[in-house]
Design an enzyme around this catalytic site. Structure first.
Site, PDB file in Angstrom:
ATOM      1  N   LYS A 187      42.038  33.258  48.353  1.00 44.37           N
ATOM      2  CA  LYS A 187      40.750  32.554  48.225  1.00 44.37           C
ATOM      3  C   LYS A 187      40.204  32.713  46.814  1.00 44.37           C
ATOM      4  O   LYS A 187      39.828  31.730  46.162  1.00 44.37           O
ATOM      5  CB  LYS A 187      39.742  33.110  49.232  1.00 44.37           C
ATOM      6  CG  LYS A 187      38.401  32.370  49.214  1.00 44.37           C
ATOM      7  CD  LYS A 187      37.315  33.138  49.929  1.00 44.37           C
ATOM      8  CE  LYS A 187      36.696  34.142  48.974  1.00 44.37           C
ATOM      9  NZ  LYS A 187      35.466  34.757  49.519  1.00 44.37           N
ATOM     10  N   ASP A 219      36.552  30.027  52.614  1.00 43.57           N
ATOM     11  CA  ASP A 219      35.579  31.094  52.854  1.00 43.57           C
ATOM     12  C   ASP A 219      35.020  30.955  54.271  1.00 43.57           C
ATOM     13  O   ASP A 219      35.506  30.151  55.061  1.00 43.57           O
ATOM     14  CB  ASP A 219      34.469  31.057  51.799  1.00 43.57           C
ATOM     15  CG  ASP A 219      33.543  29.865  51.959  1.00 43.57           C
ATOM     16  OD1 ASP A 219      33.862  28.946  52.759  1.00 43.57           O
ATOM     17  OD2 ASP A 219      32.486  29.834  51.296  1.00 43.57           O
TER      18      ASP A 219
END
Length: 342
Positions: free
Chosen positions: A207, A225
């Site tokens: 991420k 997220d």
């Protein structure tokens, strides 16, 4: 001669009997009809009024629904949402992204940064806290340690004190000092532009790597997220629960060139409107395309009160947002410790 006299008497007696007919007063009995007519008219009037009242109420509701962006979705509740083909899913997903692009044409990464190193550190610090709190903290950090070389040699206790407002400050201190050392030792103090290199640094996962690649190097990536995970599952783009699998499933629905902007659109919508506990369904621009319409507040006026950041009149996440955001009516966030008027 007596007989005629009797007939005359009978005739005289019969006459009053005939004249008694008018005494029955049939006229009043006939005049009762108008009373029934009046009652019937009253009943008709009441019935008409009763029918008019719901029509007026319905008209008001219709006007309210028309004003709400999600009015069309009211006809398609969650339970009635039908399974769709792969082609239909791709079309719906891309249409949602197009709609969000119109709502948030200025969507951008909400971490303040001036170079790849600052973005990398800020993204690591953003775990388990808000971008706003990170943005309020990093000016002090970067003023004292502007380069990987300087942060790699920093006193951990001093860094911990600076990072305390971000939460988990000891672990985050270890990560940012560790990744700075990794940059110095393995990459000459420069942030690498490849996924396989970034994920080798302490505290850097896929991420974080995609945030840096997409926004500092212009290389497409999907940022999965908590907001992204929640919304794509709410929209039934995928049933996966693991970030890597969500990334693959959603990535397959869009051209690779759109991945970075897609991430911004979804995350912005999750922060501002499609909240975890009470989404603002009544003002949602993609309500007709959402299988989860109705999980949140559907009344437009009540839904407006749930909006956050610039949509609700509050500052955004960045202290130094892009000009496009300011031009669109957005407001910069206040520095740490300042009180913002809303």
């Amino acid at each position: 001669m007596a007989a005629p006299a009797k007939r005359t008497a009978s005739a005289k007696k019969a006459a009053p009997a005939k004249t008694a007919a008018p005494a029955k007063k049939a006229a009043p009995a006939k005049t009762a009809a108008p009373a029934k007519t009046v009652l019937a008219k009253d009943a008709t009037a009441k019935s008409a009024a009763a029918q008019t009242a719901p029509k007026k109420a319905t008209a008001k509701k219709a006007a309210a629904k028309k004003a709400a962006a999600g009015r069309a979705a009211a006809e398609k509740p969650v339970a009635a949402w039908k399974p769709e083909s792969r082609t239909a899913l791709v079309r719906r997903a891309r249409r949602i992204d197009r709609e969000l692009a119109e709502v948030y044409p200025y969507a951008h990464p909400e971490l303040d940064f001036e170079n790849p190193f600052q973005l990398l550190v800020a993204t690591v610090l953003s775990a388990q806290t808000t971008d706003l709190r990170v943005n309020q903290t990093t000016p002090t950090l970067f003023a004292k340690y502007p380069t990987p070389e300087e942060l790699a040699e920093a006193n951990p206790e001093e860094v911990e004190e600076i990072l305390r407002p971000c939460g988990f400050f000891r672990a985050k201190t270890k990560s940012v000092i560790g990744l700075s050392k990794g940059l110095v030792e393995s990459f000459g103090g420069e942030v690498p532009g490849r996924l396989e290199d970034l994920v080798k640094l302490p505290g850097v996962g896929r991420k974080t790597a995609f945030v840096v690649l997409g926004n500092a190097f212009g290389r497409p990536g999907i940022t999965v997220d908590t907001h992204f995970q929640r919304l794509v599952r709410r929209w039934r783009w995928t049933e996966e629960t693991e970030p890597d699998k969500i990334e693959a499933a959603v990535g397959a629905l869009f051209p690779k060139s759109e991945w970075t902007d897609l991430s911004h659109h979804v995350i912005w919508h999750g922060r501002r409107m499609c909240h975890a506990r009470k989404p603002a369904c009544g003002v949602c621009p993609i309500a007709p395309l959402c299988p989860a319409y109705g999980e949140g507040e559907t009344d437009p006026e009540k839904a407006k009160k749930l909006l956050k950041y610039e949509k609700g009149g509050f500052p955004g996440q960045r202290l130094k947002p892009p000009q496009a955001y300011l031009d669109a009516g957005g407001r910069p966030a206040p520095p740490l410790g300042a009180v913002s008027g809303t």
